[in-house]
Design an enzyme around this catalytic site. Structure first.
Site, mmCIF file in Angstrom:
data_model
loop_
_atom_site.group_PDB
_atom_site.id
_atom_site.type_symbol
_atom_site.label_atom_id
_atom_site.label_comp_id
_atom_site.label_asym_id
_atom_site.label_seq_id
_atom_site.Cartn_x
_atom_site.Cartn_y
_atom_site.Cartn_z
ATOM 1 N N ASP A 181 -8.892 2.019 -0.705
ATOM 2 C CA ASP A 181 -7.810 1.645 -1.605
ATOM 3 C C ASP A 181 -8.480 1.238 -2.912
ATOM 4 O O ASP A 181 -9.667 0.893 -2.937
ATOM 5 C CB ASP A 181 -6.938 0.522 -1.015
ATOM 6 C CG ASP A 181 -5.591 0.442 -1.738
ATOM 7 O OD1 ASP A 181 -5.454 1.064 -2.820
ATOM 8 O OD2 ASP A 181 -4.664 -0.227 -1.235
HETATM 9 C C1 BGC Z 1 -2.350 0.560 -3.762
HETATM 10 C C2 BGC Z 1 -2.369 1.956 -3.196
HETATM 11 C C3 BGC Z 1 -2.397 2.961 -4.315
HETATM 12 C C4 BGC Z 1 -3.620 2.689 -5.161
HETATM 13 C C5 BGC Z 1 -3.765 3.628 -6.338
HETATM 14 C C6 BGC Z 1 -3.456 0.335 -4.778
HETATM 15 O O1 BGC Z 1 -3.292 -0.884 -5.432
HETATM 16 O O2 BGC Z 1 -2.468 -0.375 -2.727
HETATM 17 O O3 BGC Z 1 -1.243 2.161 -2.375
HETATM 18 O O4 BGC Z 1 -2.404 4.263 -3.815
HETATM 19 O O5 BGC Z 1 -3.533 1.374 -5.699
HETATM 20 O O6 BGC Z 1 -2.803 3.358 -7.294
#
Ligand code: BGC
Length: 755
Positions: free
Chosen positions: A229
């Site tokens: 993530d």
């Molecule tokens: C989120 C993800 C997301 C990623 C990219 C993170 O903060 O938890 O779900 O895909 O950012 O934006």
């Protein structure tokens, strides 16, 4: 392109560089070897492709796209085909925009109604989550675009999301929090998996080898890449060894440098680096080989599709006196800011820049008999007397009042959890006051997760629309006027109040520690076991028609756990209009030595029926439908015995039931020690046969033969029996007056262990 061969031509620095992003949304390439960089983008209920300024929180604008209903809504469809359609639509958008991977679906389980991202997640039930998200995955990947199933794993809160440690026992992980990921890998063949921010049982998911390698790849057979993530990396070197292939976004080369260093000083095996590079390049190549930038992305067609799908997701919660559907030409007061400015998606990384939106008032434009009043403000919670008075005046003059209410953006979002389950005061007050002047008050809700409904008795009808995407207004009209017969079912329980929720006492955790103490009793698994009153149960939803069930038939009365059981049931539309019914199958273990829910969803099918029409629905159940996760053998296990097969209208309402006996074919290993209780030995006929003569000869004296009346009162036969059963084998020494020798007992143990 022979990827292994390419890797052999790379320097260690080049290889390490490929293990992190070029920027927010691109993987790196290696120019001299002709390896291109590719793009990944957020979603997944649409495409959030950021062209210019990048961020992961939805701050900067992304390209114009189509916002389909969010997972909170599509889960309520109980319809794999709805998810297939969303997946194909999103896949086309990705192909057109040259995005290799869409960052979703998000399949975390709704442990609490408070989780800020519940609108992005599907359900409190693992089977429903798994089935629907896997359908989405197959559809996206059918377009040769990868998914990134997220957030792996046990990431059911936003509070302290980058530090909190989800403490979850193995059985609960296997039965509740893992199945959607497992299905994504085994059935959906997901190209990529995104690890979560949180720790799981003490270790960050981004460096959890047991999770990312042993389980994901070793047990489930995952062959794609794992991406972090955004910003989830703590110890990059540990992560590479654990199986975290790609770090996102870029770490400015710092972590790449540490990886190189670790290989040089022998802390990390270069083979681990090679493997991660190979996995990333293999997936990128899969996309590149099948890229079709000339794919047509027909946004208008997708808007129309989003409208139809949103209608298929809406759940009719109440419909007294058949106040719905509305008739065209009726005098209707439409009330609520959301009727002109609908809330149709949530905030954060999944936020889509919709190319257009359609409100209920847009959809009603030109229809005679419609009036509108704003009713409440979305910035403040405070009731506005002037707005309420205006709404009441409009409602008093109309035959029916439709209030479009729900949760404003600030009430639920990525990044923080809700602190309560209430709707804004101004809306609660409005509903009560409007209902006082118009008995035919209908409430439509736009929200991403359950709310308390202190006003429920004053509303004649309630439609739960969830966050239904950019065409939600048109969809609302279709349902209110009966052009679409509501056919959604609640993918989560609506408790009466927050305090009823099983995670209430510990949700959010203490400091960084979030103990999932309710174990497998999440959602209806808890409420049903507790026989607790709920506002609306899991699986619940009404229709404008009625259905009848008959002829529940099982292929056998008794099976082995290696067999498949086939179940069929007839469903008839007994009403006057066409409609869709969600046929739900639950399995209930009638007797178990482990704590199990009353019943668990193990099958569902959505069918369309014309008035008077009957269809037969068939289900197939295998071992997994009857099994629980047994920690002794680290495997799924079926206890021999009777199971009820229940066709239900919700987790609380059994329409038809039949019984099957399932024989478990795996014997649990038993090993007796001096500490084994007599009651456990008594369950094993072979051990009993050995031990009986000994027992008969050596009645330990618990005082059951007491002579005086006072002693007999103090020690009833029931108590004596219980004392006996609860005693370990070694009690024969403690209470045997020296007659029994330890060596005799050990010999006996040997005999029963080998019996
Ligand atoms: C989120 C993800 C997301 C990623 C990219 C993170 O903060 O938890 O779900 O895909 O950012 O934006």
């Amino acid at each position: 392109m022979d990827i292994k061969q390419l890797i052999s031509q790379m320097t260690l620095e080049e290889k390490a560089s490929l293990l992190s992003g070029l920027d927010f949304w691109h993987t790196k390439g290696v120019e001299r070897l002709g390896i291109p960089s590719v793009m990944v983008s957020d979603g997944p209920h649409g495409l959030r492709k950021q062209d210019l300024e990048a961020d992961h929180l939805g701050i900067n604008e992304s390209i114009k796209a189509v916002c389909y209903p969010t997972a909170s809504a599509t889960a309520a469809s109980f319809d794999r085909d709805v998810l297939r359609q969303v997946g194909e639509g999103v896949g086309d958008g990705c192909q057109h925009e040259q995005v290799s991977v869409i960052l979703g679906p998000a399949v975390n389980i709704k442990r609490s109604p408070l989780c800020g991202r519940n609108f992005e997640y599907f359900s409190e039930d693992p089977y429903l989550t798994a089935e629907l998200s896997t359908s989405f995955i197959k559809a996206v990947q059918g377009k040769n675009i990868g998914v990134s199933v997220k957030h792996f794993a046990a990431n059911s809160q936003e509070h302290r999301r980058m530090a909190s440690d989800s403490v979850v026992d193995e059985r609960t992980l296997r039965e509740i929090y893992y199945p959607a990921f497992e299905s994504a890998v085994k059935n959906g063949k997901a190209w990529t998996v995104m690890c979560s921010y949180n720790r799981l049982n003490g270790e960050y998911a981004s460096q959890h080898r047991q999770l990312l390698t042993d389980l994901l790849r070793g047990e489930w057979g995952f062959d794609g890449y794992v991406v972090s993530d955004w910003g989830a990396v703590s110890d990059r070197v540990k992560g590479v060894h654990a199986g975290l292939d790609l770090e996102m976004p870029a770490s400015g080369g710092e972590n790449d440098r540490l990886v190189v260093e670790a290989v040089r000083n022998g802390q990390l095996d270069e083979a681990d680096v090679d493997l991660a590079v190979e996995r990333i390049l293999t997936i990128n190549q899969r996309y590149l080989d099948n890229a079709k930038p000339d794919t047509v992305w027909d946004k208008e067609a997708q808007h129309a599709q989003a409208r139809q799908l949103a209608a298929e997701c809406m759940v009719l919660l109440k419909n007294e006196d058949n106040v719905l559907p509305l008739a065209k030409g009726e005098e209707i007061a439409v009330i609520g800011k959301f009727a002109v400015k609908p809330r149709f998606q949530g905030g954060g990384s999944s936020h889509i820049n919709s190319f257009k939106t359609e409100s209920l008032m847009d959809a009603l434009a030109g229809m005679p008999g419609i009036t509108y009043a704003q009713g409440y403000d979305i910035i403040t919670e405070e009731p506005d007397e002037a707005l309420i008075a205006e709404a009441c005046a409009a409602a008093a003059k109309a035959q029916k009042a439709v209030i479009v209410a729900g949760l404003p953006d600030s009430f639920e979002s990525e990044g923080y959890d809700r602190s309560h389950m209430r709707m804004p005061n101004c809306q609660v007050e409005l509903i009560k006051r409007v209902a006082e002047v118009n008995p035919n008050t209908i409430v439509v809700l736009y929200n991403g997760s359950p709310v308390e409904m202190p006003w429920l008795s004053s509303a004649k009808a309630v439609v739960e629309a969830y966050l239904g995407g950019q065409a939600v207004g048109g969809a609302t009209k279709l349902v209110l006027f009966g052009d679409v017969n509501p056919c959604g079912r609640l993918p989560e329980t609506f408790p009466i109040k927050l305090e009823d929720n099983p995670s209430y006492l510990t949700y959010g955790g203490e400091g960084n520690t979030a103990v999932y103490s309710e174990g497998v009793f999440v959602g209806y698994r808890y409420y049903d076991r507790k026989k607790m009153d709920v506002l609306f149960p899991f699986g619940y939803g009404l229709s404008y028609t009625t259905f009848q069930y008959s002829n529940l038939t099982l292929s056998a009365d008794s099976i082995k756990d290696t067999d498949t059981l086939t179940i069929s049931v007839d469903v008839t539309n007994t009403g006057k209009v066409a409609g869709k019914e969600v046929v739900q199958l639950y399995v209930s273990d009638k007797e178990s030595t482990v704590f199990r829910p009353v019943r668990e969803l193990k099958g569902f099918e959505k069918i369309a029926l014309l008035p008077g029409e009957t269809k037969t629905v068939t289900f197939r159940l295998d071992k997994r439908a009857f099994a629980y996760w047994n920690t002794q053998i680290s495997d799924w296990h079926v206890e021999t015995g009777a199971f009820a097969i229940e066709i239900c209208l919700s987790s609380r309402d059994v329409a038809l039931s039949a019984e099957v006996t399932v024989e478990g074919t795996v014997q649990l290993p038993t090993h007796y020690t001096l500490d084994t209780l007599f009651m456990d030995i008594a369950k094993d006929p072979r051990a009993m046969a050995v031990i009986k003569p000994f027992l008969d000869a050596q009645q330990p004296d618990f005082g059951c033969e007491a002579e005086s009346e006072t002693a007999r009162e103090a020690i009833t036969p029931e108590m004596a029996m219980a004392m006996m059963q609860n005693s370990p084998l070694r009690s024969s020494l403690s209470f045997g007056n020296g007659v029994v020798k330890r060596e005799d007992l050990l010999k006996l143990l040997d005999m029963i262990n080998n019996a």
